[in-house]
Design a protein around this motif. Structure first.
Motif, PDB file in Angstrom:
ATOM      1  N   GLU C 220    -103.388 -42.906  24.662  1.00 31.90           N
ATOM      2  CA  GLU C 220    -103.947 -44.255  24.641  1.00 31.90           C
ATOM      3  C   GLU C 220    -103.413 -44.995  25.855  1.00 31.90           C
ATOM      4  OE1 GLU C 220    -106.427 -45.903  22.675  1.00 31.90           O
ATOM      5  OE2 GLU C 220    -106.058 -46.912  24.584  1.00 31.90           O
ATOM      6  N   GLU C 222    -104.318 -48.024  27.056  1.00 37.32           N
ATOM      7  CA  GLU C 222    -104.224 -49.492  26.999  1.00 37.32           C
ATOM      8  C   GLU C 222    -102.979 -49.893  26.228  1.00 37.32           C
ATOM      9  OE1 GLU C 222    -107.732 -51.722  25.764  1.00 37.32           O
ATOM     10  OE2 GLU C 222    -108.962 -50.057  26.497  1.00 37.32           O
ATOM     11  N   LYS C 225    -103.441 -51.399  22.739  1.00 37.52           N
ATOM     12  CA  LYS C 225    -103.905 -50.448  21.725  1.00 37.52           C
ATOM     13  C   LYS C 225    -102.801 -49.464  21.365  1.00 37.52           C
ATOM     14  CE  LYS C 225    -108.879 -50.408  22.368  1.00 37.52           C
ATOM     15  NZ  LYS C 225    -109.979 -49.647  22.982  1.00 37.52           N
TER      16      LYS C 225
END
Ligand SMILES: Cc1ncc(C[n+]2csc(CCOP(=O)(O)OP(=O)(O)O)c2C)c(N)n1
Ligand code: SF4
Ligand code: SF4
Lengths: 76, 261, 361
Positions: C220, C222, C225
């Motif tokens: 992930e 980001e 996130k």
């Protein structure tokens, strides 16, 4: 005499202006535009559309799959 | 001018469409650098899966490398492996789901450096899977360091004066190596920077999936590709360089086919 | 009552795997747990249930085969001993990050390095704190008998699937090699592909028209996130701590002094407790069965009742840190342990309790 003629449609917003479609075109149809797309790339366009035969060479090597190719039989 | 316009409109019609992006590629734009061969290979893979109508039966494995996000673009079930471990994941999947089509998509660092053991042993066991191996002679994702496939004297960020084979070892022709293993049924080296090569690569991928269905063993497809960012060249110069430097050392063609072992 | 069989701990694991309806085992030989894969091979699991068995080229490959199959919703496991478990850590953290269920057996031997092939509990930290990189936990079960080796296979799989989290059975060379009577369960059927699709809609079984594609990943990019995902994991571990703590109390009701020990050490301490009781000393034993989640609460409660605690381990003092955290300074907590593959004796352990806790002021 029957002749095939073609056209390409470049998704100019998704084109990255890499130019690899240019040397593979046997009829020197494609050029990069002076203008930029919104991502800052000089996108590909048909400078010489009449010469296109729809051979698909450009689409085959386009890394971003942004070229659509149309082909039609015409009488000359 | 008007005449030409009219003609163009006449040609650009649904019934005349001869080439379009396959539906198995998602709408997400590739994050790859302009001109990078990864995009072409992604497209060919998805075209083959669409044409064979095996989307429901295919599970792909993404590597660690520039194509780490391959699952964003391919509209099939996928798993993301640790660096170099894709063939082990594929083995686990294929052994427990033998009816599915399973492929890995790996770079040269992933497949021929950190994952060498997984590569060799999955090939040697003859796992019924397909390995797509992108050889761009460099570590693209981490910024252009030397790969096992980097050519002699070739510059990279960790061989700034060129690869000195006395110190760094020789470029590894892992494809020649796996061709010798009894578990591989189809071993071939292709490229995607010219239209004719693209057509051949697609045929090779299609064959590989067919052999997988026939449980003939492992198909290994090397694709000699570019990394214009890592090589620090324009895309077209990179493709020329590839032709003149990579291909003499990594010659294209089939190394092994089921017909001719 | 089911069928009784005399079995080695490692064989019990293998038999339990087949009978629990497991779909696959991927492993690499290492002493003292090679009997797991050997027993499986002798049992022809492919014929008995269709279970896959594969000797991989390394522990790294084995755990990644587990990753692949687990991502398809399959019930799969691997086993190894300490040096091999170190190699598996890469795969284990990816499995935890991708939230996949699987079972990992560690038949611990002493270390560091190649160490000894004799039993040890020196992988405690590695097992309960995560083990690989990143913020994660395994569910860790600590058997102290061959029967528990057998039973924890099914329990381990159940917990793994319930929480989509890898479960580890943390055993040691003594329990792996020891022979005891085991009550064997019925053969459970393996799930069919349809059942897997229904029960585990996240599994990569091939994208059908009626659903979005499934992706198994731990990546992930980001930050927001990723943090959200980390928080989701924390929440999962909190639920596990709330619902899945398991322990055994031996003579704790009136205990004034408490021994804390798991696995082989707990077997020793159980006898120490008996001897102490014969001498009129009110000693009890708390045996954690789950090491993660750790029976923190119960130990903290017992700290209000007893005058001190002794953590007995075959390590240089690892679990003692968790006992101290649980006790939070309420009473003295000391450690007694042996290393190098030496199992502490009943007398030694009791003597240490007397010196450090009962007599020592
Ligand atoms: C265990 C581990 N070591 C190192 C890395 C860092 N890393 C990420 S990609 C990569 C090399 C990728 O090169 P290649 O496989 O050739 O693929 P490309 O990016 O060129 O497509 C490395 C070293 C990592 N992610 N994991
Ligand atoms: S190859 Fe594709 S992306 Fe590159 S310039 Fe041509 S159309 Fe644009
Ligand atoms: S760094 Fe190289 S391999 Fe990676 S996307 Fe860019 S051109 Fe492709």
């Amino acid at each position: 005499m029957a002749k095939v003629t073609g056209r390409i449609v470049v998704d100019t917003e998704q084109c990255k202006g890499c130019g690899v479609c240019i040397p593979v075109c046997p009829f020197d149809v494609i050029e990069l535009a002076k203008e930029f797309n919104s991502k800052g790339f000089h996108y590909a366009y048909m400078k010489n559309p009449e010469a296109c035969t729809g051979c698909m060479n450009c689409a085959l090597v386009c890394p971003d799959a942004v070229i659509k190719v149309y082909r039609k039989k015409v009488r000359v | 001018m008007d005449e030409q316009q009219a003609k163009t409109e006449d040609i650009i019609k649904k019934e005349n469409l001869v080439f379009d992006k396959t539906k198995l590629l998602t709408d997400k734009a590739f994050h790859y650098c302009p001109g990078c061969g990864h995009g072409v290979v992604h497209r060919l893979l998805m075209e083959v899966i669409e044409e064979l109508d095996i989307q429901e039966k295919t599970i792909g494995i993404a590597p660690v490398g520039c194509s780490v996000l391959a699952y964003h673009y391919m509209d099939i079930d996928m798993q993301e492996a640790a660096h170099g471990r894709a063939p082990a994941l594929a083995t686990g999947i294929k052994r427990t789901l033998p009816e599915k089509y399973v492929f890995t998509y790996q770079g040269d660092g992933d497949l021929a450096a950190i994952g060498t053991a997984e590569t060799i042993h999955s090939c040697n066991r003859g796992e019924n899977i397909t390995i797509i191996f992108i050889n761009n002679g460099i570590y693209g994702m981490t910024g252009g360091q030397m790969a096992p496939t980097t050519l002699e004297n070739m510059k990279s960020s960790t061989t700034p004066y060129g690869r000195n084979v006395k110190q760094m070892g020789n470029p590894l022709k892992i494809t020649e190596l796996v061709a010798q293993l009894p578990g591989t049924c189809f071993v071939t080296r292709q490229a995607v920077h010219k239209p004719a090569y693209v057509r051949k690569t697609k045929k090779a991928i299609k064959k590989a999936f067919k052999y997988q269905k026939q449980e003939m063993g492992l198909s290994f497809i090397e694709i000699v590709s570019n990394c214009n960012s890592g090589w620090k060249m324009t895309p077209n110069d990179a493709n020329k360089w590839l032709e003149n430097n990579m291909l003499p050392f990594y010659p294209l063609g089939d190394l092994k086919t089921p017909e001719k072992k | 009552m089911g069928e009784l069989r005399l079995m080695k701990g490692n064989e019990a694991i293998a038999e339990a795997a087949i009978r629990s309806g497991a779909d696959g085992y991927f492993g690499y030989p290492i002493t003292p747990q090679s009997e797991v894969i050997e027993h499986l091979a002798a049992q022809k699991p492919e014929e008995r249930t269709g279970m896959t068995l594969l000797q991989a080229e390394s522990e790294i490959a084995a755990i990644n085969m587990v990753y692949g199959a687990a991502g398809c919703g399959k019930k799969v496991m691997t086993s190894s001993s300490s040096p091999g478990i170190s190699l598996k850590q890469e795969g284990i953290t990816y499995i935890a990050g991708a939230e996949l269920p699987c079972l990992i057996l560690n038949v611990v031997r002493g270390g560091p390095g190649l160490g000894t092939i004799q039993p040890s509990q020196s992988d405690y930290f590695q097992s309960v704190k995560g083990g690989g990189h990143g913020d994660y936990h395994l569910i860790v079960l600590a058997p102290s008998s061959v029967q528990e080796m057998y039973d924890f296979v099914e329990l381990g799989f159940d917990l793994a699937f319930k929480y989509r989290n890898p479960t580890m059975i943390l055993s040691d060379g003594a329990i792996g090699q020891m022979m005891e009577k085991v009550e064997i369960g019925e053969q459970k059927p393996r799930l069919t592909e349809e059942q897997i699709k229904e029960k585990y809609p996240w599994a990569t079984t091939g994208k059908t028209k009626d659903r979005e594609k499934n992706v198994i990943t731990s990546l992930e990019l980001e930050p927001e996130k990723m943090e959200q995902f980390n928080r989701k994991l924390i929440e999962k571990y909190r639920k596990i701590e709330e619902n899945e703590v398991r322990y055994e109390e031996i003579q704790c009701e009136d205990a004034e002094y408490l021994m804390v020990a798991y696995g082989t050490s707990a077997r020793i301490c159980q006898k120490s407790v008996q001897i102490a009781r014969n001498e009129g000393l009110k000693v009890g034993l708390l045996r954690p069965i789950t090491l993660f989640p750790f029976p923190r609460k119960r130990i903290n409660e017992l700290a209000d009742q007893v005058k001190g605690m002794l953590s007995v381990e075959m390590s240089s003092g690892q679990m003692v840190e968790d006992v101290r955290l649980a006790v939070n300074g309420k009473v003295p907590v000391e450690y007694y342990g042996r290393m190098g593959g030496i199992v502490p004796s009943t007398e030694e352990a009791l003597k240490d309790l007397k010196q450090k806790i009962i007599g020592g002021k």
